[in-house]
Enzyme design. Structure first.
Site, PDB file in Angstrom:
ATOM      1  CG  ASP A  74      74.970  17.589  43.379  1.00  0.00           C
ATOM      2  OD1 ASP A  74      74.080  18.253  43.952  1.00  0.00           O
ATOM      3  OD2 ASP A  74      74.711  16.644  42.611  1.00  0.00           O
ATOM      4  CG  ASP A  76      72.871  21.979  41.741  1.00  0.00           C
ATOM      5  OD1 ASP A  76      73.863  21.447  41.208  1.00  0.00           O
ATOM      6  OD2 ASP A  76      71.847  21.351  42.045  1.00  0.00           O
ATOM      7  CG  ASP A 158      60.924  20.718  43.206  1.00  0.00           C
ATOM      8  OD1 ASP A 158      61.626  21.545  43.830  1.00  0.00           O
ATOM      9  OD2 ASP A 158      61.305  19.569  42.930  1.00  0.00           O
TER      10      ASP A 158
HETATM   11  P1  ATP Z   1      69.175  16.025  45.657  1.00  0.00           P
HETATM   12  O1  ATP Z   1      69.730  16.045  46.992  1.00  0.00           O
HETATM   13  O2  ATP Z   1      68.385  14.807  45.377  1.00  0.00           O
HETATM   14  O3  ATP Z   1      70.139  16.355  44.530  1.00  0.00           O
HETATM   15  P2  ATP Z   1      67.999  18.494  44.816  1.00  0.00           P
HETATM   16  O4  ATP Z   1      67.010  19.372  45.506  1.00  0.00           O
HETATM   17  O5  ATP Z   1      69.346  19.078  44.543  1.00  0.00           O
HETATM   18  O6  ATP Z   1      68.089  17.180  45.668  1.00  0.00           O
HETATM   19  P3  ATP Z   1      67.794  18.036  42.011  1.00  0.00           P
HETATM   20  O7  ATP Z   1      66.980  17.023  41.299  1.00  0.00           O
HETATM   21  O8  ATP Z   1      69.269  17.956  41.945  1.00  0.00           O
HETATM   22  O9  ATP Z   1      67.301  18.008  43.517  1.00  0.00           O
HETATM   23  O10 ATP Z   1      67.313  19.453  41.492  1.00  0.00           O
HETATM   24  C1  ATP Z   1      67.965  20.661  41.855  1.00  0.00           C
HETATM   25  C2  ATP Z   1      66.925  21.766  42.079  1.00  0.00           C
HETATM   26  O11 ATP Z   1      66.207  22.013  40.858  1.00  0.00           O
HETATM   27  C3  ATP Z   1      65.857  21.414  43.092  1.00  0.00           C
HETATM   28  O12 ATP Z   1      66.262  21.729  44.394  1.00  0.00           O
HETATM   29  C4  ATP Z   1      64.679  22.253  42.616  1.00  0.00           C
HETATM   30  O13 ATP Z   1      64.823  23.587  43.077  1.00  0.00           O
HETATM   31  C5  ATP Z   1      64.840  22.271  41.102  1.00  0.00           C
HETATM   32  N1  ATP Z   1      64.036  21.202  40.457  1.00  0.00           N
HETATM   33  C6  ATP Z   1      64.462  19.956  40.109  1.00  0.00           C
HETATM   34  N2  ATP Z   1      63.487  19.248  39.541  1.00  0.00           N
HETATM   35  C7  ATP Z   1      62.414  20.041  39.502  1.00  0.00           C
HETATM   36  C8  ATP Z   1      61.081  19.877  39.024  1.00  0.00           C
HETATM   37  N3  ATP Z   1      60.669  18.731  38.480  1.00  0.00           N
HETATM   38  N4  ATP Z   1      60.236  20.940  39.143  1.00  0.00           N
HETATM   39  C9  ATP Z   1      60.657  22.100  39.686  1.00  0.00           C
HETATM   40  N5  ATP Z   1      61.889  22.292  40.160  1.00  0.00           N
HETATM   41  C10 ATP Z   1      62.770  21.298  40.073  1.00  0.00           C
HETATM   42 MG    MG Z   2      70.950  18.163  43.410  1.00  0.00          MG
END
Ligand code: ATP
Ligand code: MG
Length: 464
Positions: A74, A76, A158
Site C-alpha cells: 500500500d 502511505d 523504526d
Molecule cells: P509493510 O510492507 O509491512 O507494510 P511498512 O514499512 O509499510 O511495511 P507498516 O507497519 O505499514 O510497515 O508501518 C509504516 C511505517 O510506519 C514504517 O515504514 C515505519 O516508518 C513506521 N512504523 C511502523 N511501526 C513502527 C514502530 N513500531 N516504530 C517506529 N516506526 C514505526
Molecule cells: Mg505499510
C-alpha cells in the site's frame, strides 16, 4: 535489475548514526524511483496537499519496496497537515483512530493512508494502525499523539530503510537516516540507539525480523545484538497487538525464514512459550512439524491460495499437547478427557500471550478433535467424517503430522485412497479394516450399538 545495481555498492558497517537534521536529497537521476510505478491516487493525494500549502511525501514501506523492485502493499503519505486539515481537502476522506489519528482517503477499493508528521515520544508504543484502542492495561504508558516536523517524523520511525520520503512532484528522495545506504547494503538498522528504541517499543524486535525475512536483509549487528537479552520484554506487549504482529510474521509468504530468525534471536519462545518448551523436549519432531506447516503456508501464499490462521496456530501448538495430556493422565484422567482438557488449557494459556480470537480458537479445537476421530472409521463413520466441514483441514493436518515423522499406521494414505474410491470400493475398505481388526472406532467393544441409534450417537466425541 535494480537489486543488482544496488548490490555493487558496498561500504563497511557503521554504528547507528544520530539522524541528521538536514536530509540528503537525491534527485531523480540519483535514484531509480519512477513516478509511473506509483499509485496515481497516492500521487494525487500528495499533490493536492502540496497545492494547499502543506508538506507531503510518500513514505515508509512503499518507498523502500519500490527501491527494491518489490510491489508495495500500500502507499502511505506523511504530511504537515493535521488530520482535520487533510479531511478538509478531500471529499472521500475519513479520520480513523482515537489515539493516533490518521486519515484514510478512499478511491474505490484503494485506501491511501495519510498521517500527520509525528515526534518521538519515548514512553509510547508505536502503532500505525488504528486497532489498538483500549488495550493498554499492561502498564505501558502512552502519551497522546504528538505532532512534529518532518525531521521529527523521520527520527521517530523504526528503521533507516523505513524513513525515506519521496516527493513525486520534484521526484526527490529525502534521506534523514542514511536509509539509502542500508537499502543498498541490505541492512535492517534501527534509527538511533538500538537498545533504547527496543525499550520504547519491543515490537520493533519482531519488525526487525519481519523485514529481514521479507527483504532478505541482514539485521545490522548493533541492531541485532540486544534482541536476545531484551526478548522477554515482549511479555509486556498487549496480547491483541501481538496477535496482529504474529499474523504479519507468518502470513507474508516468508514464514519459514521468519521462524529461523525468531529462533536465532530467542523470540519464538516468547511468542509461543509452550511450543518453545516442546522444541527443547522433542526438538526433531516439533521443529519438523512447525517448519512443514510454515512451508505449506508460504507455498499457498505464493500460489495465491487462501490460508487460515487456525491451521497455522493448530500446527504451532500441536507439539506442546502430548506433554500436557500425559500430565493429566498421570493425575488419573482418562485419555479422551485428558486430551480435551489439555487442548483447552493450552489454548487458554496461549491466548494470555497472543490474543487469538474465538473465530480461530474454535476451528483449532475442531482440527485437533479430527485427529482423534480420523482413526475411527467403522460403519458409516468414515462417510460422516468426509461430510464434516472440517474434514479437509483435519486430513491435511494428519498428513502434516505424518510428514513430521509421526507413525499413524498409514492413516493418511488410507484416507487418501478412501476419497478416491467409489462406493463399493469404500465399503470394501471398511470391511477390510474390520477384518484386520484395526482401530475402527468400535472400542470399547462391549458397547455395540444397534443400527438405529448409531447415527444419533455417531461420532461426536468432543468439540466445544
Ligand atoms: P509493510 O510492507 O509491512 O507494510 P511498512 O514499512 O509499510 O511495511 P507498516 O507497519 O505499514 O510497515 O508501518 C509504516 C511505517 O510506519 C514504517 O515504514 C515505519 O516508518 C513506521 N512504523 C511502523 N511501526 C513502527 C514502530 N513500531 N516504530 C517506529 N516506526 C514505526
Ligand atoms: Mg505499510
Amino acid at each position: 535489475m535494480l537489486k543488482k545495481l544496488f548490490k555493487s555498492f558496498h561500504s563497511p558497517l557503521r554504528r547507528a548514526p544520530r539522524p541528521r537534521s538536514t536530509p540528503e536529497v537525491l534527485s531523480s537521476s540519483q535514484h531509480p524511483l519512477k513516478r509511473n510505478e506509483i499509485s496515481r491516487h497516492a500521487i494525487s493525494v500528495v499533490e493536492r496537499l502540496q497545492k494547499a500549502g502543506y508538506q507531503a511525501y510518500l513514505v515508509g514501506g512503499c518507498v523502500r519496496d519500490l527501491l527494491l523492485d518489490i510491489d508495495p502493499k500500500d502507499f502511505d503519505v506523511a504530511t504537515s497537515a493535521t488530520p482535520e486539515q487533510v479531511r478538509a481537502e478531500f471529499r472521500n476522506a475519513r479520520v480513523i483512530g482515537r489515539r493516533f489519528k490518521l486519515v484514510h482517503v478512499h478511491f474505490g477499493r484503494e485506501i491511501i493512508e495519510v498521517a500527520t508528521f509525528r515526534a518521538n515520544h519515548p514512553q509510547g508504543d508505536e502503532e500505525e494502525n488504528s486497532n489498538l484502542a483500549s488495550r493498554h492495561e499492561s502498564g505501558r504508558i502512552l502519551r497522546d499523539n504528538v505532532y512534529g516536523t518532518l525531521e521529527d517524523d523521520a527520527q521517530r520511525r523504526d528503521f533507516t530503510i523505513n524513513a525515506l520520503y519521496y516527493d513525486p512532484t520534484q521526484e526527490h528522495i529525502l534521506d534523514y537516516a542514511r536509509g539509502m545506504h542500508d537499502v543498498r547494503n541490505h541492512l535492517v538498522r534501527l534509527i538511533g540507539d538500538p537498545e533504547q528504541r527496543y525499550l520504547e517499543d519491543p515490537v520493533r524486535m519482531l519488525r526487525a525480523v519481519r523485514f529481514a525475512a521479507k527483504l532478505d536483509f541482514e539485521i545490522e549487528k548493533h541492531s541485532a545484538a540486544p534482541i536476545r537479552r531484551l526478548a522477554p520484554m515482549l511479555r509486556d506487549i498487549p496480547s491483541a497487538r501481538l496477535f496482529d504482529e504474529v499474523l504479519k510474521l507468518f502470513l507474508s509468504g516468508y514464514a519459514e525464514y521468519t521462524f529461523d530468525l525468531l529462533l536465532e534471536h530467542d523470540l519464538f519462545a516468547q511468542l509461543f512459550p509452550a511450543s518453545g518448551a516442546a522444541l527443547k523436549q522433542n526438538p526433531q519432531y516439533t521443529e519438523k512439524l512447525i517448519r512443514q506447516a510454515l512451508i505449506n503456508t508460504d507455498d499457498r501464499i505464493h500460489d495465491g491460495k487462501s490460508v487460515t490462521p487456525a491451521f497455522l496456530f493448530a500446527a504451532l501448538l500441536w507439539p506442546a499437547l502430548p506433554a500436557r495430556v500425559l500430565q493429566l493422565q498421570n493425575k488419573g484422567m482418562p485419555p479422551i478427557p485428558a486430551m480435551q482438557e489439555a487442548a483447552h488449557e493450552l489454548i487458554a494459556e496461549q491466548c494470555q500471550r497472543i490474543a487469538v480470537p474465538k473465530r480461530f480458537t474454535i476451528p483449532i479445537r475442531e482440527i485437533w478433535d479430527m485427529q482423534e476421530r480420523l482413526p475411527r472409521r467403522s460403519g458409516k463413520r468414515a462417510d460422516l467424517l468426509l461430510e464434516n466441514p472440517r474434514f479437509r483441514a483435519g486430513y491435511d493436518f494428519l498428513l502434516l503430522r505424518e510428514l513430521a515423522g509421526e507413525d499413524t499406521g498409514g492413516l493418511g494414505e488410507w484416507w487418501t485412497d478412501y476419497q478416491d474410491a467409489n462406493d463399493s470400493e469404500r465399503r470394501q475398505m471398511i470391511r477390510d479394516l474390520a477384518s484386520k481388526g484395526e482401530s475402527t472406532g468400535n472400542a470399547p467393544r462391549k458397547r455395540r450399538r444397534s443400527n438405529n441409534n448409531r447415527r444419533k450417537r455417531s461420532d461426536d466425541s468432543g468439540g466445544e
